[in-house]
Enzyme design. Structure first.
Site, PDB file in Angstrom:
ATOM      1  N   ARG A 320       0.833  -1.212   0.000  1.00 61.66           N
ATOM      2  CA  ARG A 320       0.000   0.000   0.000  1.00 61.66           C
ATOM      3  C   ARG A 320       0.868   1.262   0.000  1.00 61.66           C
ATOM      4  NH1 ARG A 320      -5.425   1.818   0.806  1.00 61.66           N
ATOM      5  NH2 ARG A 320      -6.196  -0.328   0.790  1.00 61.66           N
ATOM      6  N   GLU A 722      -9.656   6.086   7.346  1.00 64.28           N
ATOM      7  CA  GLU A 722      -8.219   6.347   7.305  1.00 64.28           C
ATOM      8  C   GLU A 722      -7.796   7.622   6.568  1.00 64.28           C
ATOM      9  OE1 GLU A 722      -7.922   2.283   5.686  1.00 64.28           O
ATOM     10  OE2 GLU A 722      -6.055   2.185   6.817  1.00 64.28           O
TER      11      GLU A 722
HETATM   12  N1  MTE Z   1     -11.989   5.544  14.684  1.00 65.29           N
HETATM   13  C1  MTE Z   1     -12.036   5.246  16.000  1.00 65.29           C
HETATM   14  N2  MTE Z   1     -12.765   6.023  16.822  1.00 65.29           N
HETATM   15  N3  MTE Z   1     -11.347   4.183  16.509  1.00 65.29           N
HETATM   16  C2  MTE Z   1     -10.571   3.372  15.703  1.00 65.29           C
HETATM   17  O1  MTE Z   1      -9.968   2.414  16.188  1.00 65.29           O
HETATM   18  N4  MTE Z   1      -9.748   2.931  13.422  1.00 65.29           N
HETATM   19  C3  MTE Z   1      -9.466   3.499  12.109  1.00 65.29           C
HETATM   20  C4  MTE Z   1     -10.689   4.205  11.549  1.00 65.29           C
HETATM   21  N5  MTE Z   1     -11.267   5.093  12.527  1.00 65.29           N
HETATM   22  C5  MTE Z   1     -10.498   3.678  14.300  1.00 65.29           C
HETATM   23  C6  MTE Z   1     -11.267   4.783  13.834  1.00 65.29           C
HETATM   24  C7  MTE Z   1      -9.013   2.521  11.128  1.00 65.29           C
HETATM   25  S1  MTE Z   1      -7.396   2.068  11.129  1.00 65.29           S
HETATM   26  C8  MTE Z   1      -9.844   2.006  10.183  1.00 65.29           C
HETATM   27  S2  MTE Z   1      -9.292   0.954   8.998  1.00 65.29           S
HETATM   28  C9  MTE Z   1     -11.281   2.319  10.164  1.00 65.29           C
HETATM   29  O2  MTE Z   1     -11.654   3.206  11.203  1.00 65.29           O
HETATM   30  C10 MTE Z   1     -12.056   1.029  10.297  1.00 65.29           C
HETATM   31  O3  MTE Z   1     -13.415   1.227  10.358  1.00 65.29           O
HETATM   32  P1  MTE Z   1     -14.340   1.489   9.072  1.00 65.29           P
HETATM   33  O4  MTE Z   1     -13.851   0.619   7.976  1.00 65.29           O
HETATM   34  O5  MTE Z   1     -15.686   1.134   9.558  1.00 65.29           O
HETATM   35  O6  MTE Z   1     -14.195   2.945   8.756  1.00 65.29           O
HETATM   36  N1  HPA Z   2      -5.759  -2.350   4.466  1.00 64.42           N
HETATM   37  C1  HPA Z   2      -5.934  -2.709   5.750  1.00 64.42           C
HETATM   38  N2  HPA Z   2      -5.808  -3.923   6.179  1.00 64.42           N
HETATM   39  C2  HPA Z   2      -5.454  -4.861   5.298  1.00 64.42           C
HETATM   40  C3  HPA Z   2      -5.255  -4.565   3.962  1.00 64.42           C
HETATM   41  C4  HPA Z   2      -5.411  -3.239   3.524  1.00 64.42           C
HETATM   42  O1  HPA Z   2      -5.253  -2.904   2.342  1.00 64.42           O
HETATM   43  N3  HPA Z   2      -4.923  -5.708   3.343  1.00 64.42           N
HETATM   44  C5  HPA Z   2      -4.921  -6.656   4.296  1.00 64.42           C
HETATM   45  N4  HPA Z   2      -5.247  -6.156   5.476  1.00 64.42           N
HETATM   46 MO1  MOS Z   3      -7.101   0.127   9.575  1.00 63.83          MO
HETATM   47  S1  MOS Z   3      -5.061   0.320   9.600  1.00 63.83           S
HETATM   48  O1  MOS Z   3      -7.045  -0.609   7.971  1.00 63.83           O
HETATM   49  O2  MOS Z   3      -7.272  -1.150  10.657  1.00 63.83           O
END
Ligand code: MTE
Ligand code: HPA
Ligand code: MOS
Length: 765
Positions: A320, A722
């Site tokens: 990534r 993210e």
């Molecule tokens: N927001 C909160 N409050 N707590 C979290 O742990 N994790 C982040 C983001 N926002 C996180 C957060 C990460 S790393 C990801 S990948 C996404 O939330 C995952 O949730 P989603 O796919 O439902 O957005």
């Molecule tokens: N993002 C987050 N988590 C993951 C991914 C990615 O692209 N691929 C495998 N685990």
């Molecule tokens: Mo988020 S780093 O893809 O859990």
């Protein structure tokens, strides 16, 4: 008669509904793993940690620990009935260290006792006999020694050597960026309970219950169906619980098996720091050629990631990073060589952005320096490099950028943030301020949405409608504070035309939705929201067919809204229709399944269409540095971010603000220091500084881009979790701008994080 427009309640999606457990969380009524009522006879485990970075493990002496109050015994590799290798993707990690230890903090075994404090005290009294071996602790040394956890990957387009050689201007340099501790408020924890007939129940604070299930079953030597994993919510995950929650669960389960008792393993904060991996630190060497406008013609980049002692998710993380080196820019002829380096530290893992931030920041830093080399405004140089619409629109991994809104989005923020006027004002201000210097930067984000591993992009859900018209939803995604469950409730409520409060989501549970992907890659709502929508739609269509049959109309004429079901002849409450349908033996529950369309890529060449769409955003940040001490502050932030059509504006703004501040921490105060022995010296909040409320800029404005997602995604929305973290690269670029103002013209080398020390170093000529 259809319900007239004016009687339709506002749909749930698009409204800022409270987080489904916000009230319970603030009132202390929301359950985290450590709040689950303990079953009688529960024991507690604490880890025995290696105190040597690399060595031969010759012996473990628990004689003193064993006599301490409450201690039941210890658990070591020999107590594993199944595979002593963890069921990670690469199978390169032992469950407990055997023979060799590979980092300080590696878990060698557990002490099990009646209380958690007894277990922790005793764990510290276990004597380890370890003969030290030479340890690899430096990332650039690891590159030289070709110490890798996985083979290098190169992506190449065109003839970068020739383009650089023929370019009117050239720049080369090196740059290092630090890692980041997740600092989830709820630390890693698991609670393992033996059930009858060698079945197991695991409470786990995990982003990936199915993976935890698989790991536990593998270590216990059982089939997956013998293990059920439940997660109601996490107190934050941020990527740190994508794989590494699995370790706690496996350890707790092994202890529970040995002592035939329920066992809880809750990491002390310091131990959590010492045991678990972090965001990958990166090192870069680069060479670029560019024209008079600052446009990059050729680029050669070496990108090295410190992966720690095992692969964990480093393969996809560094992939990534490679995918995001372009960020918003057409790079011309380019070669990116990526190294996945093995060192004797914790195994670094997913962290919000998943390598994307580390890919983008180097190009943003290069563009800042190109601007300084040419004496141009950095925003003009950035714009000159943006992807085009009709040409210059294909990424270095051969994916056409079809949804490009960079130019209008950035131009709008340029106006609303008054970038040009402030640039002039700051120059004037700096001219009369010898010690404090201000800096400004406006940087874009283009972040690819989808798991890069295509098969992860699938999800399932169950929607149950009970006879009283209340709705129960279960899906494979996990709640970590990001509001996934709230959004899924909103989506289901709208699909059935019932108020939000009629819909409830239960804990994520591997016995309900099997084989679910991690809640990660920001795609939780895209995947699970759609799966739940499809499940609800199935139930709705059955109800519509039932009503249509009664009212002698077509099912499409039956409208579900405002808690009412209306056909041409009559409207009834949803509850009444459900009850009638039940008595006519209509199935009131369904499953739903979704897989992301269009995506594919070749994992060897990293070419194809790994992402369904891109999320965009931009931030304009103003900072001040003290040139005598290196201290710095973020003064003003204006953000314009693209969430498509927002499902929940309040939650999305929270994600944008939180992501930005977390990124700001990564690039300013959060410094991980491993000493010369490989001991992580910053393993507590006393020495590791995450942003506090006082660090949030006083002027902090967030606005949404106004367009829906052009791809067919749930509710027209875009993923939000993210991408905003990478808006904080504007903080770093603004700090370098301020450093340049202090230094005079020319490139500025500043390593991240921009601690006071690193800012002072950047000021040295
Ligand atoms: N927001 C909160 N409050 N707590 C979290 O742990 N994790 C982040 C983001 N926002 C996180 C957060 C990460 S790393 C990801 S990948 C996404 O939330 C995952 O949730 P989603 O796919 O439902 O957005
Ligand atoms: N993002 C987050 N988590 C993951 C991914 C990615 O692209 N691929 C495998 N685990
Ligand atoms: Mo988020 S780093 O893809 O859990």
């Amino acid at each position: 008669m259809n319900a007239p427009e004016k009687f339709l309640a506002k749909p749930a999606t698009g409204s800022s509904h409270f987080h489904e457990s916000a009230r319970a969380q603030v009132a202390g009524g929301a359950t985290y793993i450590d709040d689950v009522a303990e079953v009688k006879g529960t024991l507690h485990a604490a880890p025995i940690l290696s105190n040597v970075a690399h060595g031969k493990l010759r012996g473990v002496d628990a004689s003193q620990a064993s006599t301490m109050p409450g201690v039941r015994g210890i658990v070591l590799a020999k107590d594993i009935p199944g595979d002593p290798i963890l069921a990670t993707f690469v199978h390169d990690e032992t469950v407990f260290a055997v023979d060799t230890v590979e980092h300080i903090g590696q878990v060698i075994g557990l002490v099990v006792a009646d209380t958690v404090m007894q277990a922790r005290r005793a764990a510290r009294k276990v004597q380890l006999d370890i003969a030290p071996l030479s340890a690899m602790l430096d990332l650039r040394e690891a590159v030289k020694a070709r110490s890798f956890v996985l083979p290098p990957v190169t992506v190449r387009r065109g003839e970068p050597e020739r383009s650089i050689a023929e370019a009117p201007h050239k720049l080369s340099g090196a740059f290092d960026v630090g890692g980041q501790e997740h600092f989830y408020l709820e630390g890693q924890v698991a609670y393992a309970l033996p059930l009858e007939q060698d079945n197991w129940w695991i409470y786990s604070s995990t982003q990936h219950p199915a993976e935890v299930q698989h790991w536990v079953a593998h270590a216990l030597g059982l089939d997956n169906h013998a293990v059920t994993v439940e997660c109601r919510r996490m107190g934050g995950g941020f990527g740190g619980k994508e794989t590494q929650a699995g370790h706690m669960a496996v350890w707790a389960a092994l202890a529970a098996r040995k002592f035939r008792r329920p066992v809880k393993l809750r990491m002390d904060r310091d131990d959590d720091f010492m045991v678990t991996g972090k965001r990958h630190p990166f090192a870069y060497d680069y060479e670029v050629g560019f024209d008079d406008s600052g446009r990059i013609l050729g680029m050669k980049l070496l990108l090295a990631a410190n992966c720690g002692f095992s692969a964990d998710l480093s393969g996809p993380v560094v992939d990534r990073a490679v995918f995001h080196v372009d960020n918003a820019y057409f790079l011309g002829d380019v070669e990116i060589v990526s190294y996945r380096c093995k060192t004797n530290v914790q195994s670094h893992t997913a962290f919000r952005g998943f390598g994307g931030p580390q890919g983008m920041i180097v190009t943003e830093a290069i563009l800042g320096d190109i601007a300084r080399a040419l004496g141009k405004d950095a925003l003009d140089v950035r714009k000159a490099n943006f992807y085009g619409i009709a040409d210059r629109n294909v990424t270095h991994y051969q994916m056409p950028v079809e949804d490009n809104i960079l130019d209008p989005l950035v131009s709008k923020l340029e106006q609303t943030s008054q970038y040009r006027a402030r640039r002039a004002a700051i120059a004037k201000w700096n001219a009369q301020s010898p010690v404090i210097k201000r800096g400004l930067a406006l940087t874009p984000v283009k972040f690819g949405i989808s798991f890069t591993a295509t098969f992860f992009n699938q999800a399932g859900a169950l929607v149950h409608v009970y006879t009283d018209g209340s709705v129960h939803v279960n899906h494979g995604g996990t709640e970590m504070g990001q509001g996934l469950h709230t959004k899924v409730c909103q989506i289901v409520a709208d699909e059935l035309g019932v108020p939000f409060d009629k819909v409830r989501i239960s804990a994520t549970d591997t016995s309900k939705i099997p084989n679910a992907s991690a809640t990660a890659a920001s795609s939780g709502t895209d995947l699970n929201g759609r799966a739940a929508q499809f499940a609800a739609r199935e139930v709705r269509q059955r109800l519509a067919a039932y009503v249509a049959d009664k009212q002698k109309c077509r099912p499409e004429q039956v409208i579900f809204a405002h808690g009412q079901v209306s056909g041409p002849d009559a409207a009834m409450s949803f509850e009444q229709v459900v009850d009638d349908a039940f008595h006519s033996r209509v199935q009131l529950w369904s499953d739903g399944f979704y897989k992301t369309p269009k995506i594919h890529y070749d994992k060897h060449t990293l070419t194809g269409r790994p992402f369904y769409y891109f999320s965009y955003g931009a931030a304009c940040t103003e900072v001040a540095i003290d040139t005598l001490t290196g201290e710095n502050r973020v003064l003003k932030v204006d953000i314009l971010h693209d969430v498509g059509r927002s499902i929940n504006p309040a939650i999305d703004i929270g994600q944008i603000e939180g992501g930005f501040v977390q990124g700001m921490g990564w690039l300013t105060t959060e410094q991980l220091v491993w000493n010369e022995k490989g001991h992580l010296a910053t393993h507590a909040p006393s020495t590791y500084k995450i942003p506090a409320t006082g660090d949030v800029p006083e002027h902090f404005k967030v606005a949404f881009w106004h367009e829906a997602n052009p791809e067919d995604n749930v509710g027209g929305s875009k993923a939000v979790g993210e991408p905003p973290l990478m808006l904080a690269i504007s903080v770093f670029e603004a700090l370098r701008d301020a450093a340049a103002a202090a230094r005079g013209d020319g490139p500025v080398r500043m390593d991240a994080p921009a601690t006071a020390e690193n800012v002072l170093r950047a000021l040295r000529k």
